[in-house]
Design a protein around this motif. Sequence first.
Motif, PDB file in Angstrom:
ATOM      1  N   GLU A 163      83.128  45.678  87.962  1.00 54.63           N
ATOM      2  CA  GLU A 163      83.283  44.650  88.992  1.00 54.63           C
ATOM      3  C   GLU A 163      83.665  43.321  88.353  1.00 54.63           C
ATOM      4  O   GLU A 163      83.439  43.100  87.154  1.00 54.63           O
ATOM      5  N   GLY A 185      84.891  44.639  93.674  1.00 49.03           N
ATOM      6  CA  GLY A 185      85.200  45.945  93.102  1.00 49.03           C
ATOM      7  C   GLY A 185      86.684  46.112  92.867  1.00 49.03           C
ATOM      8  O   GLY A 185      87.491  45.207  93.128  1.00 49.03           O
ATOM      9  N   ASP A 240      83.574  46.664  99.363  1.00 48.46           N
ATOM     10  CA  ASP A 240      84.051  46.478  97.999  1.00 48.46           C
ATOM     11  C   ASP A 240      83.923  45.027  97.541  1.00 48.46           C
ATOM     12  O   ASP A 240      84.204  44.721  96.391  1.00 48.46           O
ATOM     13  N   ARG A 275      81.134  39.233  94.201  1.00 52.91           N
ATOM     14  CA  ARG A 275      81.253  40.374  93.298  1.00 52.91           C
ATOM     15  C   ARG A 275      82.313  41.288  93.896  1.00 52.91           C
ATOM     16  O   ARG A 275      82.181  41.725  95.038  1.00 52.91           O
TER      17      ARG A 275
END
Length: 329
Positions: free
Chosen positions: A268, A247, A291, A245
Amino acid sequence: MSAPRTPSADRLGRLLNLVPYLLARPGILIAEAAADLAVTPKQLREDLELLWVCGLPGYGPGDLIDMAFDGDRVTISHDAGIDKPLRLNPDEALALVVALRMLAETPGIGSRDAIERALAKIESAAGDLADAPVAVKLPADQEKLAKVRAAVDSGHALRLTYYTPARDETTERVVDPMRMLTVGTFAYLEAWCRRAEATRMFRIDRIDAFLELPEPSRPPVEAVPHDVSGGVFRPGPELPLVTLRVGRTGRWITEYYPVEQVLKEPGEWHVTMRVTDLGWAQRFLVGLGRDVTVVGPPELVEQIRATAHAALDQYAAPQALAADPPAGG
């Protein structure tokens, strides 16, 4: 069905030849010109449309190439000087000399004789400019490159001390050199590795030491050169699949590294990518900070969690020492 698109380099060469060709054949049939140039009439019409916006700086009336159509025939009415021989100014000539000298020193480049002939012609035309005090330096250890190249040319086996960042380890191995080549900005030695019993690519800057052996290089028949047209790393289904995942500030990895899938959601991205080694992935992803969150595989999630806890413990130790009163206080 539309005609297949041609590579940009082929089209550029065709466009440069198209104006002199048409000037010598005013009123030629488009179909006839297309046959001579080995393209379809549709592609030739697209080339002619592009020529209409080509010409000299200023790009106003009298600066651009112009032509006249009479049914299926075409005639160049203004060539914008493109029929004149190319003249290089001093800066352009010097830039070509430097570029060709660098190309001649690049390992793995074929047709070196053709490069040297072209360099000699341009140096002769450039005159005193060719002797300008310009140093050509490639971003690599030139002495190492020269020695490895000499070993490959002499046909000898090599003993390498090689650093592999994916496993963060240095190993020794005997290899049978096959060729040297450049991919992107890095020089590589491609060789049969007797330890791995497979063809391997060794980046020159990661060779810590090497020794030329007296025995000849004898790659076996199964030593097949890699196809590097798409880069050195060619992810396949046999490699571990990592799910992340990501950012906003971590999205750059989807442009810098090969990824299999990117699902873009608000806030995301969900990214899947193949990696050569989970140990490398652990060190790489820990360095990306908060992130990027690892979703799988589970063993990689656990490795990163353990690494993070160990790092936090290191930060906690100095605080505990600072809480103790100084000796004699």
